[in-house]
Design an enzyme around this catalytic site. Structure first.
Site, PDB file in Angstrom:
ATOM      1  CG  HIS A  37     -16.175 -18.676 -11.543  1.00 23.70           C
ATOM      2  ND1 HIS A  37     -16.272 -18.488 -12.896  1.00 23.70           N
ATOM      3  CD2 HIS A  37     -15.731 -19.942 -11.384  1.00 23.70           C
ATOM      4  CE1 HIS A  37     -15.903 -19.584 -13.514  1.00 23.70           C
ATOM      5  NE2 HIS A  37     -15.563 -20.493 -12.630  1.00 23.70           N
TER       6      HIS A  37
HETATM    7  C1  UD1 Z   1     -16.566 -24.629  -9.112  1.00 26.70           C
HETATM    8  C2  UD1 Z   1     -15.383 -25.377  -9.719  1.00 26.70           C
HETATM    9  C3  UD1 Z   1     -14.827 -24.557 -10.878  1.00 26.70           C
HETATM   10  C4  UD1 Z   1     -15.901 -24.188 -11.876  1.00 26.70           C
HETATM   11  C5  UD1 Z   1     -17.063 -23.526 -11.169  1.00 26.70           C
HETATM   12  C6  UD1 Z   1     -18.195 -23.295 -12.129  1.00 26.70           C
HETATM   13  C7  UD1 Z   1     -14.052 -26.748  -8.178  1.00 26.70           C
HETATM   14  C8  UD1 Z   1     -12.795 -26.828  -7.386  1.00 26.70           C
HETATM   15  N1  UD1 Z   1     -14.318 -25.560  -8.751  1.00 26.70           N
HETATM   16  O1  UD1 Z   1     -16.061 -23.428  -8.564  1.00 26.70           O
HETATM   17  O2  UD1 Z   1     -13.839 -25.316 -11.546  1.00 26.70           O
HETATM   18  O3  UD1 Z   1     -15.371 -23.318 -12.835  1.00 26.70           O
HETATM   19  O4  UD1 Z   1     -17.535 -24.374 -10.108  1.00 26.70           O
HETATM   20  O5  UD1 Z   1     -19.063 -22.301 -11.708  1.00 26.70           O
HETATM   21  O6  UD1 Z   1     -14.763 -27.720  -8.287  1.00 26.70           O
HETATM   22  N2  UD1 Z   1     -21.982 -21.174  -3.662  1.00 26.70           N
HETATM   23  C9  UD1 Z   1     -23.262 -20.802  -3.365  1.00 26.70           C
HETATM   24  N3  UD1 Z   1     -24.277 -21.456  -4.005  1.00 26.70           N
HETATM   25  C10 UD1 Z   1     -24.072 -22.451  -4.904  1.00 26.70           C
HETATM   26  C11 UD1 Z   1     -22.757 -22.816  -5.185  1.00 26.70           C
HETATM   27  C12 UD1 Z   1     -21.712 -22.176  -4.567  1.00 26.70           C
HETATM   28  O7  UD1 Z   1     -23.514 -19.908  -2.554  1.00 26.70           O
HETATM   29  O8  UD1 Z   1     -25.053 -23.000  -5.457  1.00 26.70           O
HETATM   30  C13 UD1 Z   1     -20.862 -20.431  -3.013  1.00 26.70           C
HETATM   31  C14 UD1 Z   1     -20.431 -21.035  -1.668  1.00 26.70           C
HETATM   32  O9  UD1 Z   1     -20.069 -19.971  -0.830  1.00 26.70           O
HETATM   33  C15 UD1 Z   1     -19.184 -21.810  -2.046  1.00 26.70           C
HETATM   34  C16 UD1 Z   1     -18.604 -20.975  -3.182  1.00 26.70           C
HETATM   35  O10 UD1 Z   1     -19.732 -20.461  -3.869  1.00 26.70           O
HETATM   36  O11 UD1 Z   1     -18.305 -21.964  -0.977  1.00 26.70           O
HETATM   37  C17 UD1 Z   1     -17.731 -21.759  -4.135  1.00 26.70           C
HETATM   38  O12 UD1 Z   1     -18.435 -22.898  -4.666  1.00 26.70           O
HETATM   39  P1  UD1 Z   1     -17.622 -24.195  -5.145  1.00 26.70           P
HETATM   40  O13 UD1 Z   1     -18.550 -25.125  -5.801  1.00 26.70           O
HETATM   41  O14 UD1 Z   1     -16.789 -24.707  -4.046  1.00 26.70           O
HETATM   42  O15 UD1 Z   1     -16.601 -23.611  -6.192  1.00 26.70           O
HETATM   43  P2  UD1 Z   1     -16.869 -22.664  -7.439  1.00 26.70           P
HETATM   44  O16 UD1 Z   1     -16.143 -21.393  -7.216  1.00 26.70           O
HETATM   45  O17 UD1 Z   1     -18.312 -22.606  -7.751  1.00 26.70           O
HETATM   46  N1  UDP Z   2     -23.354 -19.304 -17.366  1.00 25.89           N
HETATM   47  C1  UDP Z   2     -24.697 -19.021 -17.172  1.00 25.89           C
HETATM   48  N2  UDP Z   2     -25.026 -17.980 -16.352  1.00 25.89           N
HETATM   49  C2  UDP Z   2     -24.106 -17.188 -15.748  1.00 25.89           C
HETATM   50  C3  UDP Z   2     -22.738 -17.491 -15.958  1.00 25.89           C
HETATM   51  C4  UDP Z   2     -22.391 -18.563 -16.763  1.00 25.89           C
HETATM   52  O1  UDP Z   2     -25.560 -19.692 -17.733  1.00 25.89           O
HETATM   53  O2  UDP Z   2     -24.501 -16.259 -15.010  1.00 25.89           O
HETATM   54  C5  UDP Z   2     -22.995 -20.444 -18.221  1.00 25.89           C
HETATM   55  C6  UDP Z   2     -22.088 -20.108 -19.388  1.00 25.89           C
HETATM   56  O3  UDP Z   2     -22.839 -19.667 -20.500  1.00 25.89           O
HETATM   57  C7  UDP Z   2     -21.381 -21.428 -19.636  1.00 25.89           C
HETATM   58  C8  UDP Z   2     -21.239 -21.998 -18.243  1.00 25.89           C
HETATM   59  O4  UDP Z   2     -22.246 -21.362 -17.452  1.00 25.89           O
HETATM   60  O5  UDP Z   2     -22.186 -22.287 -20.409  1.00 25.89           O
HETATM   61  C9  UDP Z   2     -19.875 -21.681 -17.704  1.00 25.89           C
HETATM   62  O6  UDP Z   2     -19.839 -21.914 -16.335  1.00 25.89           O
HETATM   63  P1  UDP Z   2     -18.795 -21.224 -15.362  1.00 25.89           P
HETATM   64  O7  UDP Z   2     -18.280 -19.972 -15.940  1.00 25.89           O
HETATM   65  O8  UDP Z   2     -19.449 -21.167 -14.034  1.00 25.89           O
HETATM   66  O9  UDP Z   2     -17.654 -22.348 -15.234  1.00 25.89           O
HETATM   67  P2  UDP Z   2     -16.346 -22.719 -16.075  1.00 25.89           P
HETATM   68  O10 UDP Z   2     -16.723 -22.884 -17.503  1.00 25.89           O
HETATM   69  O11 UDP Z   2     -15.348 -21.638 -15.850  1.00 25.89           O
HETATM   70  O12 UDP Z   2     -15.884 -23.972 -15.429  1.00 25.89           O
END
Ligand code: UD1
Ligand code: UDP
Length: 353
Positions: A203
């Site tokens: 991601h």
């Molecule tokens: C964010 C964090 C990242 C973290 C990740 C965990 C920042 C800059 N990034 O990245 O550090 O590792 O969360 O998962 O804060 N979207 C949906 N539904 C949701 C959430 C997101 O459709 O509930 C989609 C939207 O298109 C959005 C994209 O995902 O634009 C990215 O979401 P965003 O929260 O901006 O960043 P993440 O990639 O989730």
């Molecule tokens: N996780 C989850 N379901 C998924 C993917 C991740 O429950 O489909 C959990 C994972 O076990 C961990 C946390 O989400 O506890 C990690 O989140 P993510 O990878 O989104 O973010 P990061 O740790 O890279 O910031």
């Protein structure tokens, strides 16, 4: 003691669940959900499975560019801090929600406590690196999961308020591991047994926003002879759809799974391929060899212990790792003993004026 906790993204729900449980035994917690993650599978499922209380406030900022998303959080959070007047702002990790919470609180002279302080990738192109550095530099209490994080802070001149407490995600894993075995039916529903599959998650912006990189990863997974279970983050789902890509039959793209299903999948995977921070550590705790689809990691201890290998998004390196990577057997406790949450609450208590 009154703590205002700010969460917003999936990994923060897991981290806050561990600390919140201990905190609420004796203290008042006001929980603010920024709404950065909002899908049922990215948010509510964690509140349900981890027993996190309903947020007191949901800012519902949703998705947007960095400036708009962070800016909305600042605007919507400030009046809440002014009204609640907490003793501490408690923020987790490195997302835009982390930075927004830290910034609002520090401007209002409310001390900030940062869980997962001192982590560094030394790659300032990652939005997370900017969020971490800035948050650490306005924090009064910096909770480091291990020695390296404390060393990183020292190198940046942050010499007071840093404490090595262990990793709250380990607390969460210990608490939910057995529960995952009892309650999760994911392996049955996928028709898979232990060690019969690889688990993949992707991601990070660097892997997802560049279509060539993302498709290279997916095409590489499609070349493997093993089944790949791939719970797809919504950001990644959108990019795959936009590219109109269909992976090979061995790659099972599924919706993001809940925490218990994820733990079960991690525990039983032959190997994990990921660009997630949290998943690299969970792989270590469960003894699953981890192949990190990035060019660097904040969790260098897992690499040094021999259980994590860095391969970037390069096809040859990924294939080679999947075929040959074999970690040693010992897995020392790298991130504490499962009492990070207790350590954090104790330090908050002793530092409250
Ligand atoms: C964010 C964090 C990242 C973290 C990740 C965990 C920042 C800059 N990034 O990245 O550090 O590792 O969360 O998962 O804060 N979207 C949906 N539904 C949701 C959430 C997101 O459709 O509930 C989609 C939207 O298109 C959005 C994209 O995902 O634009 C990215 O979401 P965003 O929260 O901006 O960043 P993440 O990639 O989730
Ligand atoms: N996780 C989850 N379901 C998924 C993917 C991740 O429950 O489909 C959990 C994972 O076990 C961990 C946390 O989400 O506890 C990690 O989140 P993510 O990878 O989104 O973010 P990061 O740790 O890279 O910031």
């Amino acid at each position: 003691m009154k703590i205002l906790t700010v969460v917003g993204a999936r990994p923060q729900f897991v981290k806050a669940a561990a600390v919140s449980r201990v905190l609420r035994e004796k203290h008042t917690e006001v929980l603010v959900h920024t709404g950065q993650h909002y899908d049922e599978t990215m948010s509510q499922v964690f509140f349900r499975e981890l027993g996190i209380p309903e947020p007191d406030y949901n800012l519902e900022v949703g998705s947007a560019g960095h400036a708009a998303q962070t800016g909305e959080m600042l605007i919507r959070m400030e009046p809440i801090f002014e009204k609640e007047k907490p003793d501490w702002a408690l923020v987790y990790g490195d997302t835009n929600s982390t930075l927004a919470g830290a910034l609002v609180a520090s401007k209002l002279h409310i001390p900030v406590a940062h869980v997962e302080a001192g982590l560094r990738s030394f790659n300032r192109e990652m939005p997370e690196e900017i969020n971490r550095v800035l948050t650490d530099h306005v924090s009064h209490l910096l909770f480091c999961p291990a020695q390296k994080a404390a060393d990183n802070l020292k190198l940046e001149g942050v010499t007071s308020g840093a404490h090595i407490v262990g990793d709250v995600m380990y607390d969460a894993v210990l608490r939910h591991s057995e529960m995952a075995d009892k309650k999760s039916t994911i392996l049955d529903s996928l028709g898979l047994g232990a060690k019969q599959y690889l688990l993949a998650t992707v991601h990070r912006a660097a892997n997802v926003d560049d279509t060539v990189t993302l498709l290279n990863i997916l095409e590489t997974l499609s070349l493997l002879s093993e089944t790949v279970v791939f719970p797809v983050h919504p950001r990644t789902r959108k990019a795959i759809q936009a590219a109109g890509f269909s992976p090979g039959e061995n790659v099972n793209l599924i919706e993001p799974v809940g925490y218990l299903d994820m733990l079960r999948l991690e525990k039983n995977a032959r190997m994990i391929l990921t660009d997630s921070g949290g998943v690299q550590k969970e792989a270590y705790w469960f003894g699953a060899p981890c192949v990190t689809l990035r060019e660097e990691t904040e969790w260098v201890e897992t690499v040094e212990a021999g259980w994590n290998v860095i391969v970037g998004a390069d096809r040859g390196r990924i294939l080679n790792a999947v075929r040959t990577f074999a970690p040693p057997s010992p897995r020392p406790n790298l991130f504490g003993d499962g009492n990070a949450s207790q350590n954090i609450v104790r330090l908050l208590e002793s530092e409250t004026r």
